[in-house]
Design an enzyme around this catalytic site. Structure first.
Site, mmCIF file in Angstrom:
data_model
loop_
_atom_site.group_PDB
_atom_site.id
_atom_site.type_symbol
_atom_site.label_atom_id
_atom_site.label_comp_id
_atom_site.label_asym_id
_atom_site.label_seq_id
_atom_site.Cartn_x
_atom_site.Cartn_y
_atom_site.Cartn_z
ATOM 1 N N CYS A 7 0.843 -1.199 0.000
ATOM 2 C CA CYS A 7 0.000 0.000 0.000
ATOM 3 C C CYS A 7 0.873 1.241 0.000
ATOM 4 C CB CYS A 7 -0.873 -0.015 1.238
ATOM 5 S SG CYS A 7 -1.774 -1.550 1.441
ATOM 6 N N ARG A 43 2.816 2.111 -7.614
ATOM 7 C CA ARG A 43 2.855 0.906 -6.780
ATOM 8 C C ARG A 43 1.684 -0.017 -7.078
ATOM 9 N NH1 ARG A 43 5.822 1.994 -1.737
ATOM 10 N NH2 ARG A 43 4.613 0.403 -0.698
ATOM 11 N N TRP A 48 -3.490 -1.937 -1.562
ATOM 12 C CA TRP A 48 -3.315 -3.131 -2.412
ATOM 13 C C TRP A 48 -3.749 -4.287 -1.529
ATOM 14 C CZ3 TRP A 48 -2.233 -4.605 -7.296
ATOM 15 C CH2 TRP A 48 -1.790 -5.911 -7.506
ATOM 16 N N ASN A 105 0.464 -0.276 5.917
ATOM 17 C CA ASN A 105 1.015 -1.062 4.816
ATOM 18 C C ASN A 105 1.680 -2.272 5.448
ATOM 19 O OD1 ASN A 105 2.299 -2.026 2.510
ATOM 20 N ND2 ASN A 105 4.000 -0.595 2.663
ATOM 21 N N GLY A 106 1.364 -3.474 4.973
ATOM 22 C CA GLY A 106 1.971 -4.673 5.550
ATOM 23 C C GLY A 106 0.922 -5.701 5.921
ATOM 24 N N GLU A 124 13.383 -21.233 -16.562
ATOM 25 C CA GLU A 124 13.110 -19.837 -16.207
ATOM 26 C C GLU A 124 14.274 -18.942 -16.654
ATOM 27 O OE1 GLU A 124 10.532 -18.345 -15.436
ATOM 28 O OE2 GLU A 124 11.114 -16.483 -14.465
ATOM 29 N N LYS A 184 13.782 -15.857 -19.323
ATOM 30 C CA LYS A 184 14.155 -14.476 -18.997
ATOM 31 C C LYS A 184 15.102 -13.924 -20.065
ATOM 32 C CE LYS A 184 11.865 -13.440 -15.460
ATOM 33 N NZ LYS A 184 10.799 -14.182 -16.125
ATOM 34 N N GLU A 189 13.115 -13.170 -23.213
ATOM 35 C CA GLU A 189 12.178 -12.047 -23.038
ATOM 36 C C GLU A 189 12.842 -10.690 -23.093
ATOM 37 O OE1 GLU A 189 10.240 -13.028 -19.148
ATOM 38 O OE2 GLU A 189 8.491 -12.216 -20.172
ATOM 39 N N HIS A 219 19.751 -36.964 -26.315
ATOM 40 C CA HIS A 219 18.725 -37.474 -27.224
ATOM 41 C C HIS A 219 18.483 -36.517 -28.382
ATOM 42 C CE1 HIS A 219 17.928 -40.786 -24.530
ATOM 43 N NE2 HIS A 219 17.874 -39.915 -23.525
ATOM 44 N N LYS A 233 2.173 -7.337 -20.082
ATOM 45 C CA LYS A 233 2.229 -7.842 -18.712
ATOM 46 C C LYS A 233 1.122 -8.868 -18.468
ATOM 47 C CE LYS A 233 3.672 -8.132 -14.519
ATOM 48 N NZ LYS A 233 4.854 -8.994 -14.369
HETATM 49 C C1 AGP Z 1 7.207 -13.907 -17.323
HETATM 50 O O1 AGP Z 1 8.385 -13.183 -17.238
HETATM 51 C C2 AGP Z 1 6.321 -13.538 -18.424
HETATM 52 N N1 AGP Z 1 6.130 -12.183 -18.633
HETATM 53 C C3 AGP Z 1 5.160 -14.445 -18.710
HETATM 54 O O2 AGP Z 1 5.694 -15.671 -19.080
HETATM 55 C C4 AGP Z 1 4.112 -14.668 -17.598
HETATM 56 O O3 AGP Z 1 4.681 -15.413 -16.554
HETATM 57 C C5 AGP Z 1 2.892 -15.401 -18.207
HETATM 58 O O4 AGP Z 1 2.325 -14.616 -19.216
HETATM 59 C C6 AGP Z 1 1.858 -15.743 -17.168
HETATM 60 O O5 AGP Z 1 1.312 -14.606 -16.589
HETATM 61 P P1 AGP Z 1 0.404 -14.728 -15.305
HETATM 62 O O6 AGP Z 1 1.264 -15.258 -14.211
HETATM 63 O O7 AGP Z 1 -0.086 -13.335 -15.036
HETATM 64 O O8 AGP Z 1 -0.713 -15.658 -15.616
#
Ligand code: AGP
Length: 613
Positions: free
Chosen positions: A2, A27, A77, A103-104, A486, A490, A493, A509, A608
């Site tokens: 928050c 935020r 939040w 906040n917390g 992961e 990253k 991306e 394989h 996002k």
């Molecule tokens: C992660 O860095 C990505 N931007 C993407 O893979 C994300 O994790 C995926 O779109 C899922 O999003 P969500 O967790 O909001 O469902």
């Protein structure tokens, strides 16, 4: 996460509060509110409505009274209680003469609520916050000053907080305090101010002070005094503000991704807060699914996309090991089109940072249609997936702005593993002592993540040697495999580099045909049950000329001997190690993105929240 603002000594407080709340909008928030002392009573306005709530609050407060007295404002939040106007801060006590913003998370709010209600208090919101103002009320009724009452109250609450309290009986005073979450103080021209972070203050003053854990500040017009919870005076530390407003919104970091990576210890700690009951047993408040329903489960599906999918993969190893139930992990966009076999004894868990990802929410809808019990793990209270599910487990990472998920990913692993331990407890598949031991180790994770973050310089040195590389292979085995996936995601991306993530044992394989001098192999060689086999796989790529970067546990020279470059990480239990091991993966992608001139906050072609198929 928050946002908090407070001022005393300003003739027209509402515009200042609204301006500061606006500066804190980055935020993220779902509701907003203000309160101030006017003519011997507390005047309050609150609005819900997501990112429109500050604008709605501005309408509600048009024509509000003015005066020099204490005023506080808040953007919420939600963590405990839906994002409604009733749950928005400030919260009042029974007399309406005290108001608090927070906040917390207050861990022992449930016990305190029962105690307060038994003593005749009426608690009107579903938040963990409101109990605090009623505790202050009880002390004030007994003759304590606002400062004394707040100090006593703070000795009773457990958890993380930054708070500000005002009282109609001490019209010029704001009492503020913090433990684990940030709070800064400011002085300017007859005013004293406080805020959850610097952007809210920077427009008014650069005379800013930090408040440390378990310190309490008493603000009066143009003055502030800081004491410990025991009342001992403390000299507040003045901060040097060398950056502008925009940089301040990123907490002084170059971008949101860095800021959010540095918030990971807090995200992990907050996700763990509040989960252990009086006898050490796990209690999942928002779960909604009854123990009896969960005891019937004979199979678990976890559906998710992207980084959330990788968190789910880590959970598969943990849940299968701890709970001895079969766990299938599915890419959400595939799941619903392949006739999955589910029934009323299946638990289907959807994992989504946003709680709005269409692929995942549709997968859950399909699971529900097939009769499964549906649980959502999400970071957004009352998101579509949270509302549609039979039960919810919230990650408490605070709003994540960076498109590349970092702190939410770590919080998801933690939440899913807490779920695994909860099921193990319910089904009796692990003795309580074993569950305790794992939870104790999980509680150390925030400090291990902090340690890993502190080693960014080592990652930068390695990244600088890889600037010409174009082909990356991320390898891992056991829980190191999702960490490798992961790391590869990253890098794709934000650095736009070709990166394949593979289980290292699968290399022979096929993919090993691609290994040649110039290829970079990033291997997760921390000590999980397949560590030795992992090293053999690494030897195979090394002998074919790849440059090898290995993640290794501190002091593990055997792993280091197989690598051209080592990224050391502090060791922990294998099943929870991804929470630490992902950190250098994020840092490597981040540094390579920067070295290639890309802004990690604005990755091309990505959004996002993905609300299309
Ligand atoms: C992660 O860095 C990505 N931007 C993407 O893979 C994300 O994790 C995926 O779109 C899922 O999003 P969500 O967790 O909001 O469902």
């Amino acid at each position: 996460m928050c946002g908090i603002i407070g001022v005393t000594g300003e003739a027209d407080a509402i515009p200042l509060l609204l301006g500061a709340l606006h500066q804190l909008e980055y935020r993220g928030y779902d509701s907003a509110g203000v309160a101030m002392v006017v003519d011997g009573s507390v005047w309050r306005a609150r609005a819900a409505g997501g990112t429109n709530s500050v604008a709605a609050l501005a309408e509600l407060t048009a024509g509000a009274p003015t005066g020099h007295a204490a005023a506080i404002g808040h953007t919420r939040w939600a963590t405990h209680g839906s994002p409604t106007a009733e749950n928005a801060h400030p919260h009042l006590d029974c007399t309406g003469r005290l108001a608090i913003i927070h906040n917390g998370i207050i861990e022992n709010h449930a016990v305190l609520r029962v105690e307060l209600e038994a003593a005749g208090h009426t608690i009107t919101s579903g938040t963990d916050t409101e109990v605090m103002v009623h505790l202050v009320e009880a002390e004030v009724a007994g003759g304590a000053t606002l400062e004394e009452a707040t100090r006593t109250m703070l000795r009773r609450v457990r958890g993380a907080f930054s708070i500000a309290v005002i009282s109609a009986d001490e019209p010029d005073t704001i009492v503020a305090a913090r433990r684990s979450t940030p709070l800064v103080l400011g002085l300017h021209d007859g005013m004293a101010l406080l805020a959850s972070d610097i952007p809210a203050l920077i427009e008014h003053t650069r005379q800013v002070y930090a408040l440390a854990d378990d310190e309490l500040a008493v603000l009066t017009p143009g003055a502030l005094r800081v004491v410990t919870l025991a009342g001992e005076p403390v000299e507040p530390q003045q901060l040097k503000i060398t950056y502008d407003l925009q940089a301040a919104q990123r907490g002084g970091y170059e971008d949101f991704m860095s800021k959010e990576m540095h918030e990971q210890p807090q995200a992990v700690a907050d996700t763990l807060l509040d989960r252990r009951g009086g006898h050490g047993e796990l209690v999942l408040d928002e779960m909604r699914l009854r123990p009896g329903e969960l005891r019937d489960i004979d199979k678990v599906f976890i559906v998710a996309c992207g980084s959330s999918y990788h968190a789910a993969m880590v959970a598969k190893y943990a849940i299968e090991h701890w709970v001895k139930l079969p766990v299938e992990v599915d890419i959400a966009s595939e799941f619903r089109y392949r006739d999955p076999v589910l029934n009323s004894r299946t638990l289907c868990v959807g994992v989504s940072q946003s709680g709005e990802t269409l692929d995942t929410s549709e997968a859950l809808r399909e699971a529900k249609r097939l009769g499964a019990k549906v649980l959502t793990v999400t970071n957004v209270v009352d998101s579509s997936m949270a509302r549609a599910a039979d039960g919810v487990l919230y990650t408490r990472a605070g709003p994540e702005i960076g498109v590349a998920s970092t702190k939410c990913h770590l919080a998801q692993i933690v939440a899913l593993e807490v779920l695994g331990l909860y099921l193990a407890q319910l089904l009796g598949t692990q003795p309580p002592a074993a569950i305790d031991e794992i939870l104790d180790a999980m509680e150390v994770l925030p400090s291990l993540v902090t340690e890993a973050l502190g080693r960014a310089g080592d990652v930068d040195d390695v990244a600088a040697k890889l600037t010409d590389a174009r082909d990356f292979f991320f390898l891992g085995r056991h829980v190191g495999y999702p960490v490798a996936l992961e790391g590869a995601l990253k890098l794709k991306e934000i650095a736009y580099l070709r990166a394949e993530g593979y289980p290292a044992g699968e290399l022979k394989h096929g993919p090993i045909a691609l290994i040649e001098p110039g290829a970079v192999v990033v291997g997760v060689a921390t000590r999980n049950p397949l560590w030795e086999k992992m090293l053999s796989n690494i030897a195979e790529v090394r002998s074919r000329g790849a440059t090898v970067v290995l993640l290794a546990d501190d002091g593990d020279e055997e792993s280091a001997a197989e690598a051209d470059h080592v990224l050391w990480v502090p060791p922990t239990f294998p099943l929870i190690s991804p929470v630490v091991d992902v950190v250098p993966m994020q840092q490597l992608a981040y540094r390579l993105a920067r070295l290639h001139g890309h802004d990690p906050d604005r990755p091309r072609n990505l959004a996002k929240t993905v609300t299309v198929e």
